[in-house]
Design a protein around this motif. Structure first.
Motif, PDB file in Angstrom:
ATOM      1  N   ASN A 165      14.734  16.680  12.100  1.00  0.00           N
ATOM      2  CA  ASN A 165      16.034  17.213  11.711  1.00  0.00           C
ATOM      3  C   ASN A 165      16.472  18.240  12.754  1.00  0.00           C
ATOM      4  OD1 ASN A 165      18.207  18.545  10.546  1.00  0.00           O
ATOM      5  ND2 ASN A 165      17.111  19.183   8.720  1.00  0.00           N
ATOM      6  N   PRO A 166      17.644  18.063  13.376  1.00  0.00           N
ATOM      7  CA  PRO A 166      18.075  19.016  14.412  1.00  0.00           C
ATOM      8  C   PRO A 166      18.296  20.428  13.892  1.00  0.00           C
ATOM      9  CG  PRO A 166      19.841  17.476  13.871  1.00  0.00           C
ATOM     10  CD  PRO A 166      18.613  16.961  13.194  1.00  0.00           C
ATOM     11  N   ASP A 167      18.406  20.589  12.568  1.00  0.00           N
ATOM     12  CA  ASP A 167      18.610  21.917  11.980  1.00  0.00           C
ATOM     13  C   ASP A 167      17.331  22.495  11.396  1.00  0.00           C
ATOM     14  OD1 ASP A 167      21.408  21.856  12.512  1.00  0.00           O
ATOM     15  OD2 ASP A 167      21.697  20.585  10.743  1.00  0.00           O
ATOM     16  N   SER A 208      16.541  26.330  11.394  1.00  0.00           N
ATOM     17  CA  SER A 208      17.414  27.249  10.674  1.00  0.00           C
ATOM     18  C   SER A 208      16.681  27.841   9.467  1.00  0.00           C
ATOM     19  CB  SER A 208      18.675  26.515  10.206  1.00  0.00           C
ATOM     20  OG  SER A 208      19.536  27.400   9.525  1.00  0.00           O
ATOM     21  N   ALA A 259      19.012  28.787  17.167  1.00  0.00           N
ATOM     22  CA  ALA A 259      18.885  27.666  16.225  1.00  0.00           C
ATOM     23  C   ALA A 259      18.781  28.148  14.787  1.00  0.00           C
ATOM     24  CB  ALA A 259      17.664  26.832  16.586  1.00  0.00           C
ATOM     25  N   GLY A 260      18.797  29.444  14.578  1.00  0.00           N
ATOM     26  CA  GLY A 260      18.805  29.992  13.222  1.00  0.00           C
ATOM     27  C   GLY A 260      17.470  30.477  12.729  1.00  0.00           C
ATOM     28  N   ALA A 265      13.858  19.922  16.696  1.00  0.00           N
ATOM     29  CA  ALA A 265      15.046  20.772  16.863  1.00  0.00           C
ATOM     30  C   ALA A 265      15.044  21.438  18.231  1.00  0.00           C
ATOM     31  CB  ALA A 265      15.091  21.820  15.753  1.00  0.00           C
ATOM     32  N   GLN A 268      15.863  18.854  20.960  1.00  0.00           N
ATOM     33  CA  GLN A 268      17.271  18.477  21.019  1.00  0.00           C
ATOM     34  C   GLN A 268      18.130  19.556  21.670  1.00  0.00           C
ATOM     35  OE1 GLN A 268      18.200  15.220  20.115  1.00  0.00           O
ATOM     36  NE2 GLN A 268      15.962  15.258  20.185  1.00  0.00           N
ATOM     37  N   LEU A 269      17.703  20.808  21.520  1.00  0.00           N
ATOM     38  CA  LEU A 269      18.463  21.909  22.114  1.00  0.00           C
ATOM     39  C   LEU A 269      18.196  22.057  23.609  1.00  0.00           C
ATOM     40  CD1 LEU A 269      17.982  24.581  19.322  1.00  0.00           C
ATOM     41  CD2 LEU A 269      20.166  23.583  20.032  1.00  0.00           C
TER      42      LEU A 269
END
Length: 496
Positions: A238-240, A243, A281-282, A471, A474-475
């Motif tokens: 999951n890219p998030d 977070s 990214a949170g 994540a 991807q960043l």
């Protein structure tokens, strides 16, 4: 007219939509292996869906030698559990990858990636590069797209290190998530089998296929959520995922390793810069989540003694399961005797010594893991990696994961059987001095050599770590920014 298809990542989608056939795919991977045959990354190729496995994981059609001529021609009664799981998931073993002989558990003066059965594996990014060990061929094969993904094994660093030095992803699972049945062992307390691939999601697919309980490895009974309710490792991508996560940085580990080897400053500087990416990214980055017994860990011989004792016992157990044993090798003493006497010397003894075995077999200090002397050393390991190390830091600071430069990471997870995932972080920059390995025959660091960042966590929390790694990947998208020094020419093509 022909269309060129991308090699990075799992090619399952192309098969599903009919862009190419399984035959096309296998033929292309064999072509890519042939294109870079001078690196000695792959041994014993065979027809099938393109997954490569390390040459200490039994597959019924292949030799399973750990790189030793002592086991050349020996046979097992069946596939290793993880190999059979791959086939059940639709994969067929393409071949075996070269490794550091006996998974780097023989010599004090050999080189990563060397074995008598297979020769010297070379890294992907610099000519005559140290590929790191012991899953050397798997790391190189994943880097160059010689298969969709590879399996490696790790006792302490043997997935994480060759993955980072070849610019790919490596997942070192918790001990017990993947069965060691018919895998040539070092240590029942630390050995684990995991995937190495060009990206996190590809590695997650392979982990999903091979994880699970096996009655032939009772450590797998510790899996909290057994099949069919294992976590969905692919869905964890999951890219998030970062977070809201609490990510710890044990500053005293960075200081200790730089005091020991200041040549890794490039990796530490890049790692510290990556903290801002993780914050963006949170995630909450919690610094100074230190390992309270780090000094004791640095001065401890407990892990070495545990591994030696396990090897004496566990190797004999593996050898007893062979269905054909042409050299009648039944113990570590037999292996040592063969290695020292086989002629005309392909095992390269004494140039490559047997110091690890000599210590394990010493009449005064050597013993197996059923000896009463063994237990205190195991308990010391569990304390130094538990309350005094990785697990204690996670719990004291209520963390979801610890992050470290991959060069610094493996030992802390290894001694407590905890998971870790490495992702590409960067490459040594222009002007980096060339440093050779301890044997003087391979390039350890130089301009263009990759390095990684590792996410470490609690036992059986692979899904969480895979999410964080995905994540971050991807960043940053580090892979591909520097090209290997040799690249296969063969691509998957389809006629139109």
């Amino acid at each position: 007219m022909e269309d060129r298809l991308v090699m990075d990542g799992l090619p399952a989608f192309g098969l599903e939509v009919g862009a190419f056939s399984s035959v096309d795919l296998v033929t292309a991977y064999f072509g890519r292996i042939a294109d870079v045959s001078n690196l000695n990354a792959v041994t014993d190729p065979l027809h099938g869906i393109p997954i490569l496995i390390k040459n200490n994981i039994a597959s019924i059609e292949n030799n399973n030698t750990a790189g030793s001529l002592a086991l050349l021609g020996a046979r097992t009664p069946r596939d290793a559990f993880v190999a059979s799981r791959l086939r059940a998931a639709g994969a067929v073993i393409l071949g075996k990858t070269g490794l550091s002989q006996w998974a780097n558990f023989r010599s004090s003066n050999s080189s990563n990636g060397w074995s008598a059965h297979g020769g010297q594996v070379f890294g992907a990014y610099v000519q005559n590069q140290d590929p790191s060990g012991s899953s050397s061929g798997s790391g190189v094969s994943a880097a160059l797209g010689l298969a969709a993904a590879c399996l490696g094994t790790e006792t302490d660093g043997s997935i994480l290190s060759p993955a980072q030095r070849n610019g790919v992803v490596g997942i070192k699972p918790s001990v017990g998530l993947t069965s060691r049945d018919l895998v040539i062992p070092i240590s029942e307390h630390q050995d684990t089998i995991g995937p190495m691939a060009s990206d996190v999601k590809s590695a997650a697919y392979v982990l999903q296929a091979v994880a699970g309980q096996d009655p032939n490895d009772n450590y797998t009974s510790a899996i909290p959520n057994s099949i069919p309710t294992l976590p969905d490792y692919v869905a964890a991508c999951n890219p998030d995922a970062l977070s809201g996560a609490r990510i710890g940085v044990p500053s005293n580990v960075l200081e200790l390793f730089l005091d020991f080897d200041n040549s890794r400053q490039v990796e530490v500087t890049s790692f510290l810069s990556a903290l801002s990416t993780i914050r963006r990214a949170g995630a909450e980055v919690v610094e100074n989540t230190n390992f309270t017994e780090l000094a004791a860990w640095a001065n401890s011989s407990a892990e070495t003694i545990v591994l030696r004792a396990d090897f004496v016992t566990n190797l004999a157990s593996y050898l007893s399961k062979l269905s054909f044993n042409p050299n009648n090798i039944t113990s570590l003493a037999d292996v040592s005797r063969f290695t020292k006497t086989v002629q005309p010397g392909p095992e390269e003894f004494p140039s490559r010594n047997t110091a690890t075995w000599d210590a394990a077999l010493d009449a005064q200090s050597g013993f197996g893991n059923t000896d009463p002397r063994f237990f205190p050393f195991l308990q010391e390991n569990l304390f130094l990696g538990g309350e005094g190390g990785l697990l204690g830091a996670l719990d004291r600071h209520d963390l979801d994961a610890i992050i470290l430069p991959t060069s610094f990471a493996p030992g802390f997870a290894a001694i407590v059987g905890a998971p870790a995932v490495t992702v590409p972080l960067g490459f040594y920059p222009a002007g980096t001095p060339t440093v050779m390995n301890r044997r003087g025959n391979l390039v350890d660091t130089a301009e263009g050599v990759p390095y990684g960042i590792s996410f470490l966590g609690r036992r059986f929390e692979e899904a969480k770590l895979i999410g964080f790694a995905f994540a971050f990947e991807q960043l940053t998208k580090v892979r591909g920014t520097v090209k290997p020094f040799v690249v296969p020419k063969t691509e998957i093509r389809r006629g139109v």
